[in-house]
Design an enzyme around this catalytic site. Structure first.
Site, PDB file in Angstrom:
ATOM      1  NE  ARG A  57      -8.067   0.850  -4.989  1.00 56.04           N
ATOM      2  CZ  ARG A  57      -8.309  -0.993  -5.061  1.00 56.04           C
ATOM      3  NH1 ARG A  57      -7.166  -1.132  -4.316  1.00 56.04           N
ATOM      4  NH2 ARG A  57      -8.384  -1.467  -6.378  1.00 56.04           N
ATOM      5  N   GLY A 113      -8.886  10.811   7.914  1.00 55.40           N
ATOM      6  CA  GLY A 113      -9.208   9.314   8.171  1.00 55.40           C
ATOM      7  C   GLY A 113     -10.782   8.842   7.036  1.00 55.40           C
ATOM      8  CG  HIS A 167     -19.906   9.438   1.686  1.00 55.41           C
ATOM      9  ND1 HIS A 167     -19.214   8.013   2.083  1.00 55.41           N
ATOM     10  CD2 HIS A 167     -20.716   9.412   3.210  1.00 55.41           C
ATOM     11  CE1 HIS A 167     -19.595   7.468   2.617  1.00 55.41           C
ATOM     12  NE2 HIS A 167     -20.766   8.072   2.850  1.00 55.41           N
ATOM     13  NE  ARG A 172      -3.877  -0.068   0.387  1.00 55.87           N
ATOM     14  CZ  ARG A 172      -4.585   0.402  -0.585  1.00 55.87           C
ATOM     15  NH1 ARG A 172      -4.094  -0.684  -1.655  1.00 55.87           N
ATOM     16  NH2 ARG A 172      -5.387   1.781  -0.915  1.00 55.87           N
ATOM     17  CG  ASP A 220     -16.038   9.469   3.790  1.00 50.73           C
ATOM     18  OD1 ASP A 220     -15.398   8.948   2.665  1.00 50.73           O
ATOM     19  OD2 ASP A 220     -16.719   7.937   3.749  1.00 50.73           O
TER      20      ASP A 220
HETATM   21  C1  GRF Z   1     -20.754   8.283  -6.017  1.00 51.78           C
HETATM   22  O1  GRF Z   1     -22.023   8.034  -5.597  1.00 51.78           O
HETATM   23  C2  GRF Z   1     -20.016   8.596  -5.287  1.00 51.78           C
HETATM   24  O2  GRF Z   1     -20.503   9.427  -4.358  1.00 51.78           O
HETATM   25  C3  GRF Z   1     -19.796   7.004  -4.996  1.00 51.78           C
HETATM   26  O3  GRF Z   1     -19.522   5.969  -5.544  1.00 51.78           O
HETATM   27  C4  GRF Z   1     -20.398   6.972  -6.682  1.00 51.78           C
HETATM   28  C5  GRF Z   1     -19.675   7.389  -7.967  1.00 51.78           C
HETATM   29  O4  GRF Z   1     -20.440   7.161  -9.233  1.00 51.78           O
HETATM   30  N1  GRF Z   1     -18.008   7.195  -3.932  1.00 51.78           N
HETATM   31  P1  GRF Z   1     -19.925   7.689 -10.847  1.00 51.78           P
HETATM   32  O5  GRF Z   1     -18.814   7.041 -10.492  1.00 51.78           O
HETATM   33  O6  GRF Z   1     -19.330   9.062 -10.660  1.00 51.78           O
HETATM   34  O7  GRF Z   1     -21.095   7.339 -11.549  1.00 51.78           O
END
Ligand code: GRF
Length: 192
Positions: free
Chosen positions: A91, A143, A109, A65, A145
């Protein structure tokens, strides 16, 4: 000066598409330097179709990683972006990378943070029985989110919603709010 952005994706890239559309239509004034991903994905295909430079930093090509994080850090640094946008980039990056670009990495998110962080925000919110969920655009800190919130929008949970239907309604708002947030950051940059 035009805001310089770099976008990282892992999936279908509809948030990226909304950024590219806003750039084309002049609703967002910025320079999209490149689109990066951790694996081949539809998001990369979308960028290539639009003639945008792309790159992959695939963890499978690194011994651990830490090595992957350093490679990604150097790649990101090479673009000298004002903002790095994690638009469905699935990731977790390490503290050193976050520190290097402190205050410049933006994540979206699909839940109302600080509730339901992690990779399954939509599923976890539904399982908890919330009546309102939504999305959060925030700065990335060390962290998962947990960084400072820049913008949020609420999305009601409807009777009969499953993870896919709720996520799709959340994503409609997410695409809008991500572009609006970037536009606001761009105006702030101009004023500096
Ligand atoms: C989004 O809802 C993002 O918040 C989540 O995965 C989705 C990605 O969608 N982590 P896209 O690849 O932009 O269509």
């Amino acid at each position: 000066m035009l805001m310089r952005i770099l976008v990282m994706v892992s999936g279908s890239g509809t948030n990226l598409q909304s950024i590219m559309d806003a750039l084309t239509e002049g609703r967002l004034k910025a320079q999209l330097l490149a689109v990066g991903a951790d694996k081949p994905c539809l998001g990369i295909d979308r960028a290539q179709a639009a003639g945008i430079e792309t790159f992959l930093v695939d963890p499978a090509n690194y011994p651990d990683r830490a090595a992957w994080n350093r490679a990604l850090e150097e790649k990101i640094a090479s673009y000298q972006a004002d903002y790095i946008v994690f638009a469905g980039f699935m990731r977790i990056v390490d503290a050193q990378l976050v520190e290097r670009f402190a205050g410049r990495i933006i994540n979206t998110h699909p839940a109302l943070l600080p509730s339901f962080p992690g990779a399954h925000g939509v599923r976890d919110a539904l399982a908890h029985g919330v009546k309102v969920s939504g999305l959060t655009v925030h700065l990335v800190d060390a962290g998962v989110d947990t960084g400072p919130i820049l913008a949020q929008a609420a999305v009601p949970v409807l009777e009969g919603d499953d993870e896919a239907s709720l996520h799709e309604r959340i994503k409609v708002q997410e695409r809008r709010l991500l572009v609006e947030t970037l536009a606001a950051l761009g105006s702030d940059l101009k004023r500096q």
